[in-house]
Structure formats: structure tokens, C-alpha cells
Design a protein around this motif. Structure first.
Motif, PDB file in Angstrom:
ATOM      1  N   TRP A 217       0.807  -1.121   0.211  1.00 14.99           N
ATOM      2  CA  TRP A 217       0.196   0.182  -0.161  1.00 14.99           C
ATOM      3  C   TRP A 217       0.736   1.230   0.064  1.00 14.99           C
ATOM      4  CZ3 TRP A 217      -1.793  -4.250   3.418  1.00 14.99           C
ATOM      5  CH2 TRP A 217      -2.549  -4.586   3.089  1.00 14.99           C
ATOM      6  N   ASP A 218       0.430   2.321  -0.608  1.00 12.44           N
ATOM      7  CA  ASP A 218       1.278   3.828  -0.398  1.00 12.44           C
ATOM      8  C   ASP A 218       0.201   4.650   0.005  1.00 12.44           C
ATOM      9  OD1 ASP A 218       2.987   2.782  -2.958  1.00 12.44           O
ATOM     10  OD2 ASP A 218       1.439   3.028  -3.592  1.00 12.44           O
ATOM     11  N   ALA A 219      -0.347   4.029   0.849  1.00 13.81           N
ATOM     12  CA  ALA A 219      -1.587   4.391   2.336  1.00 13.81           C
ATOM     13  C   ALA A 219      -1.494   4.536   3.916  1.00 13.81           C
ATOM     14  CB  ALA A 219      -3.168   4.268   1.470  1.00 13.81           C
ATOM     15  N   THR A 220      -1.391   5.639   4.227  1.00 19.15           N
ATOM     16  CA  THR A 220      -1.562   4.314   5.932  1.00 19.15           C
ATOM     17  C   THR A 220      -2.720   3.474   6.031  1.00 19.15           C
ATOM     18  OG1 THR A 220      -1.566   5.419   8.508  1.00 19.15           O
ATOM     19  CG2 THR A 220      -2.728   6.716   6.433  1.00 19.15           C
ATOM     20  N   LEU A 221      -2.589   2.676   6.830  1.00 17.92           N
ATOM     21  CA  LEU A 221      -3.345   2.055   7.041  1.00 17.92           C
ATOM     22  C   LEU A 221      -4.375   2.145   8.774  1.00 17.92           C
ATOM     23  CD1 LEU A 221      -1.467  -1.832   6.217  1.00 17.92           C
ATOM     24  CD2 LEU A 221      -3.254  -0.219   4.632  1.00 17.92           C
ATOM     25  N   GLU A 228      -8.535   8.488  -1.228  1.00 18.76           N
ATOM     26  CA  GLU A 228      -7.722   8.535  -2.074  1.00 18.76           C
ATOM     27  C   GLU A 228      -7.683   7.954  -3.427  1.00 18.76           C
ATOM     28  OE1 GLU A 228      -3.962   9.810  -1.286  1.00 18.76           O
ATOM     29  OE2 GLU A 228      -4.368  10.577   0.996  1.00 18.76           O
ATOM     30  N   LEU A 229      -6.848   8.757  -4.428  1.00 18.79           N
ATOM     31  CA  LEU A 229      -6.675   7.995  -5.638  1.00 18.79           C
ATOM     32  C   LEU A 229      -5.240   7.732  -6.445  1.00 18.79           C
ATOM     33  CD1 LEU A 229     -10.222   9.617  -7.762  1.00 18.79           C
ATOM     34  CD2 LEU A 229      -9.495   7.321  -7.212  1.00 18.79           C
ATOM     35  N   GLN A 230      -4.938   6.621  -7.008  1.00 16.83           N
ATOM     36  CA  GLN A 230      -3.851   6.445  -7.596  1.00 16.83           C
ATOM     37  C   GLN A 230      -4.056   6.387  -9.234  1.00 16.83           C
ATOM     38  OE1 GLN A 230      -2.188   3.889  -3.931  1.00 16.83           O
ATOM     39  NE2 GLN A 230      -0.301   4.914  -5.356  1.00 16.83           N
ATOM     40  N   GLY A 231      -3.405   6.117 -10.369  1.00 14.46           N
ATOM     41  CA  GLY A 231      -3.051   6.196 -11.599  1.00 14.46           C
ATOM     42  C   GLY A 231      -2.249   5.606 -12.107  1.00 14.46           C
ATOM     43  N   ILE A 232      -2.319   4.778 -13.577  1.00 13.53           N
ATOM     44  CA  ILE A 232      -0.741   4.166 -13.809  1.00 13.53           C
ATOM     45  C   ILE A 232      -1.238   4.600 -15.548  1.00 13.53           C
ATOM     46  CG2 ILE A 232      -1.617   1.496 -13.813  1.00 13.53           C
ATOM     47  CD1 ILE A 232       1.063   1.336 -13.585  1.00 13.53           C
ATOM     48  N   LEU A 233      -0.652   4.967 -16.647  1.00 16.52           N
ATOM     49  CA  LEU A 233      -1.047   5.209 -17.916  1.00 16.52           C
ATOM     50  C   LEU A 233      -0.205   4.024 -18.909  1.00 16.52           C
ATOM     51  CD1 LEU A 233      -2.498   6.968 -19.375  1.00 16.52           C
ATOM     52  CD2 LEU A 233      -0.985   8.497 -20.018  1.00 16.52           C
ATOM     53  N   TYR A 234      -1.014   2.897 -19.051  1.00 21.78           N
ATOM     54  CA  TYR A 234       0.023   2.238 -19.875  1.00 21.78           C
ATOM     55  C   TYR A 234       0.075   3.000 -21.623  1.00 21.78           C
ATOM     56  CZ  TYR A 234      -1.192  -2.052 -17.596  1.00 21.78           C
ATOM     57  OH  TYR A 234      -1.739  -2.667 -16.728  1.00 21.78           O
ATOM     58  N   TYR A 312       3.278   7.002 -14.659  1.00 20.27           N
ATOM     59  CA  TYR A 312       2.182   7.310 -13.363  1.00 20.27           C
ATOM     60  C   TYR A 312       1.826   8.620 -13.258  1.00 20.27           C
ATOM     61  CZ  TYR A 312       5.103   2.811 -12.657  1.00 20.27           C
ATOM     62  OH  TYR A 312       5.373   1.823 -12.906  1.00 20.27           O
ATOM     63  N   MET A 313       0.745   8.555 -12.824  1.00 16.43           N
ATOM     64  CA  MET A 313      -0.006   9.987 -12.490  1.00 16.43           C
ATOM     65  C   MET A 313      -1.631   9.453 -11.758  1.00 16.43           C
ATOM     66  SD  MET A 313      -1.934  11.808 -15.626  1.00 16.43           S
ATOM     67  CE  MET A 313      -0.553  10.955 -16.778  1.00 16.43           C
ATOM     68  N   SER A 314      -1.623  11.163 -10.828  1.00 13.87           N
ATOM     69  CA  SER A 314      -2.176  10.703  -9.662  1.00 13.87           C
ATOM     70  C   SER A 314      -2.900  11.989  -9.815  1.00 13.87           C
ATOM     71  CB  SER A 314      -2.054  10.762  -8.673  1.00 13.87           C
ATOM     72  OG  SER A 314      -1.559   9.049  -8.083  1.00 13.87           O
ATOM     73  N   LEU A 315      -4.498  12.960  -9.247  1.00 10.14           N
ATOM     74  CA  LEU A 315      -5.221  13.828  -9.143  1.00 10.14           C
ATOM     75  C   LEU A 315      -5.809  13.762  -7.799  1.00 10.14           C
ATOM     76  CD1 LEU A 315      -4.988  13.372 -12.629  1.00 10.14           C
ATOM     77  CD2 LEU A 315      -5.915  15.002 -12.732  1.00 10.14           C
ATOM     78  N   TRP A 316      -5.112  14.872  -6.921  1.00  7.08           N
ATOM     79  CA  TRP A 316      -6.435  15.235  -5.750  1.00  7.08           C
ATOM     80  C   TRP A 316      -6.169  16.786  -6.100  1.00  7.08           C
ATOM     81  CZ3 TRP A 316      -1.194  13.429  -5.735  1.00  7.08           C
ATOM     82  CH2 TRP A 316      -1.045  12.194  -4.520  1.00  7.08           C
ATOM     83  N   PRO A 317      -7.983  16.552  -5.304  1.00  9.92           N
ATOM     84  CA  PRO A 317      -7.914  18.099  -4.991  1.00  9.92           C
ATOM     85  C   PRO A 317      -7.544  19.051  -4.760  1.00  9.92           C
ATOM     86  CG  PRO A 317      -9.404  16.749  -3.891  1.00  9.92           C
ATOM     87  CD  PRO A 317      -8.388  15.927  -4.315  1.00  9.92           C
ATOM     88  N   THR A 318      -7.972  20.292  -4.138  1.00  9.94           N
ATOM     89  CA  THR A 318      -6.993  21.462  -3.733  1.00  9.94           C
ATOM     90  C   THR A 318      -6.783  21.304  -2.046  1.00  9.94           C
ATOM     91  OG1 THR A 318      -7.759  23.028  -4.672  1.00  9.94           O
ATOM     92  CG2 THR A 318      -7.050  23.451  -3.132  1.00  9.94           C
ATOM     93  N   ARG A 319      -8.130  21.027  -1.556  1.00  8.67           N
ATOM     94  CA  ARG A 319      -8.183  20.212   0.135  1.00  8.67           C
ATOM     95  C   ARG A 319      -8.859  18.935  -0.051  1.00  8.67           C
ATOM     96  NH1 ARG A 319      -7.655  23.883   3.895  1.00  8.67           N
ATOM     97  NH2 ARG A 319      -6.164  22.264   4.614  1.00  8.67           N
ATOM     98  N   PHE A 320      -8.492  17.896   0.687  1.00  2.00           N
ATOM     99  CA  PHE A 320      -8.689  16.505   1.180  1.00  2.00           C
ATOM    100  C   PHE A 320      -8.780  15.880   2.370  1.00  2.00           C
ATOM    101  CE2 PHE A 320      -4.188  15.906  -1.063  1.00  2.00           C
ATOM    102  CZ  PHE A 320      -4.344  15.297  -0.342  1.00  2.00           C
ATOM    103  N   ALA A 321      -9.772  15.229   3.048  1.00  2.00           N
ATOM    104  CA  ALA A 321      -9.604  14.405   4.553  1.00  2.00           C
ATOM    105  C   ALA A 321      -8.127  13.636   4.211  1.00  2.00           C
ATOM    106  CB  ALA A 321     -10.653  14.213   4.939  1.00  2.00           C
TER     107      ALA A 321
END
Length: 328
Positions: A217-221, A228-234, A312-321
Motif C-alpha cells: 500500500w502507498d497509504a497509511t492503514l 484517495e486515488l492512484q493511476g497508471i497510464l499504459y 504514473y499519474m495521480s490527481l487530487w483536489p486542493t483540500r481533502f481529508a
């Protein structure tokens, strides 16, 4: 709101610089604001930290370095969007109006809800994917048609490639369908795209076994488990046995209960690797896989005839929990 070339005029940037170059001198930025700041200035996190920690620049030198990284192409309209967002004001999509852009279908969204990942078909067109793939081979000094060129000691034993700002990669980060799909999943359009590297995973052979990354995981458990989202472009077609991105579908819905089953004193990642089975996700050139960051995931051994080439590519909003505590 435009600033002169001598100053970017972003108060949060000075705070970030002070936190890294003079720890304890100021309070750290919230993690979401820090992510927005770096993405808005088109900065890669590791590259920036290495520069600040190794060079210990003045603030003026740091700003100059940012402009140099961006080849002097930071536009006033982009900086204004970042300033407005950091000030808590509403901003739209980076790529302009996306209301009429085709994104994820109803079936795609249903698949996302059940499995925690989705394939955005034709996220970029074939020509854009081929251009980015060619950029990776060129950066590595390799030929797509020469298997012997795919194995270079200078790369180390890794699938990561530190190519960040080639124009083909920059163009892919601005693909309207990618922004639209992420806006659908986040439920908002004020998104910021990360400046991530690319990946090159050649077929295994005796002197080049698969180096990972294995299931992780790249996230805290730690709870609460935030979204949150993660992404990979082939950038080329990827078959299931071609080092495909792999994950445990649906695990985002069962993580909390599964964690209760981990024996006391046992490392969570080790337990997951010994008990969970990942599914390799095949897709075509130009497709993007987007996944919930609570899915255990990783790459897989390439037992085909061609390398896996990805961005590799991820998108986040300005503020998030997010959860402050890090538990792994």
C-alpha cells in the motif's frame, strides 16, 4: 494578482522552504496544501526534497530553481489559479471546461464501486501514447526493437525511470478525459496532477529477475480510512503476463475487517503478501488504470516478449481529508 518574474508571490511556498531548510522555524503546511502547492508548481516531490536538503538554497535561489525546472513556462494564469486555490477560493479544472468531455460510463462507475479500480479506455489517443513511449526509450538510450538494449547497468535493478518533464508526458497530464474521470470519482473539478516518473519493466531473464514493487500500500492503514486515488497510464499494450499492474479487487470494502485478522506481532505487508492474491490488469496503449489507494497493489513479473512502458499519474483536489498517523 500577477507577480513579477523575480517573485512567485506564494506565501505557502516560503513556508514549505523554511520547513525543509530550517526545520522547526515555522509550522508545517497541512499535507493536502503541500501536495497542491508542489503539483501547482509542477514539482516532483522527491526531486524537490533532494534539492532542498542537499543544496540548502536561499529562498530566492529556490524560486529561481522552480522557474528553471519549468523552463520558464509557468504562466500567470496557472500561478493565479494556484494562488486562488490556496486562498480557499473556488477554481475550475486545470484543462478548462470538462462538462462535455466523455468520462467514465455508468458501467465503469459500477465497476469502480464494486472492484475499487477502473480502466479508463483511450484516456489518451494512440499517437500521444506512442510519443510518450518513444520518449522513454530515448531517455534510456534503448531501442524498442532491440531486446539487448533493454538491460542497462546504469539503471540499477529497478523499473522506475526518473523522466519527469518531457513534452509528451506533460501533454498526457493535461488530457481532458483523465481530468474528467478523476473529477467524476472525486466529485469535484479543482484537481491537481502530480509530476510523477515513468516505468520500464523489461521481460525477466537470468541476470534480470523482477525487482518489484511487490504487493504493498502507498497509504497509511491507520483509521480513519480516507479516500484517495492512484493511476497508471499504459503507453503500450500490456498483457496479463507482461508485468501488468496488479491489485486485489474489492479490497477497499473489506480492509477494515481484514486488518482485524492480522495476527499480533506480524507485519501487515508480509501477512498480505502471504495470504492475498493479486489480479494482473491487462489494457491497451493509451488506457489508464485508476484505483482506490486502499487496494493492495504492485507490479508483476514480465514473462512476455515486450517491456511494459507506463506513466504514473495521480490527481487530487486542493483540500481533502487525510489521516495524520502513519501505520504500515
Amino acid at each position: 494578482m500577477s507577480e513579477t518574474a523575480e517573485s512567485l508571490g506564494i506565501e505557502e511556498l516560503r513556508t514549505y522552504w523554511a520547513c525543509q531548510c530550517a526545520p522547526g522555524s515555522v509550522a508545517a503546511l497541512p499535507r493536502d496544501i503541500e501536495k497542491t502547492l508542489l503539483a501547482g508548481l509542477r514539482l516532483n516531490v522527491l526531486e524537490t526534497l533532494r534539492y532542498l536538503h542537499h543544496e540548502k538554497p536561499s529562498y530566492e535561489q529556490f524560486e529561481a530553481w522552480i522557474r528553471e525546472r519549468n523552463r520558464g513556462e509557468l504562466k500567470d494564469v496557472e500561478l493565479d489559479r494556484l494562488r486562488y486555490a490556496l486562498a480557499g477560493e473556488s477554481v475550475g479544472a486545470e484543462v478548462g471546461h470538462i462538462g462535455d468531455v466523455d468520462g467514465l460510463s455508468a458501467d465503469d462507475l459500477a465497476h469502480w464501486d464494486e472492484h475499487g479500480y477502473v480502466i479508463l479506455r483511450n484516456a489518451i489517443d494512440r499517437k500521444a501514447a506512442e510519443a510518450a513511449e518513444a520518449a522513454v526509450y530515448d531517455f534510456l538510450g534503448m531501442s524498442r526493437d532491440d531486446p539487448e538494449s533493454w538491460y542497462r547497468e546504469s539503471l540499477g535493478h529497478s523499473i522506475w525511470v526518473p523522466l519527469l518533464r518531457h513534452p509528451a508526458l506533460v501533454a498526457n497530464r493535461r488530457a481532458p478525459r483523465i481530468h474528467k474521470a478523476h473529477a467524476q470519482l472525486w466529485g469535484r473539478e479543482d484537481l491537481w496532477v502530480t509530476i510523477d516518473q515513468v516505468g520500464f519493466n523489461p521481460p525477466e531473464r537470468d541476470n534480470w529477475p523482477f525487482p518489484g514493487p511487490h504487493l504493498h500500500w502507498d497509504a497509511t492503514l491507520a483509521e480513519p480510512h480516507c479516500f484517495e486515488l492512484q493511476g497508471i497510464l499504459y503507453l503500450a499494450d500490456v498483457a496479463e503476463d507482461q508485468g501488468a499492474f496488479s491489485c486485489v479487487p474489492g479490497f477497499h470494502r473489506t480492509l477494515k475487517e481484514w486488518l482485524k485478522t492480522v495476527p499480533a506481532g506480524v507485519n501487515v505487508h508480509d501477512y498480505a503478501r502471504n495470504t492475498l492474491t493479486m489480479k494482473p490488469i491487462a489494457a491497451k496503449r493509451g488506457d489508464m488504470i485508476i484505483w482506490h489507494h486502499h487496494l493492495p497493489h504492485g507490479s508483476s513479473p514480465n514473462r512476455a516478449q515486450q517491456p511494459r512502458v507506463v506513466q504514473y499519474m495521480s490527481l487530487w483536489p486542493t483540500r481533502f481529508a487525510y489521516t495524520e498517523e502513519w501505520l504500515s
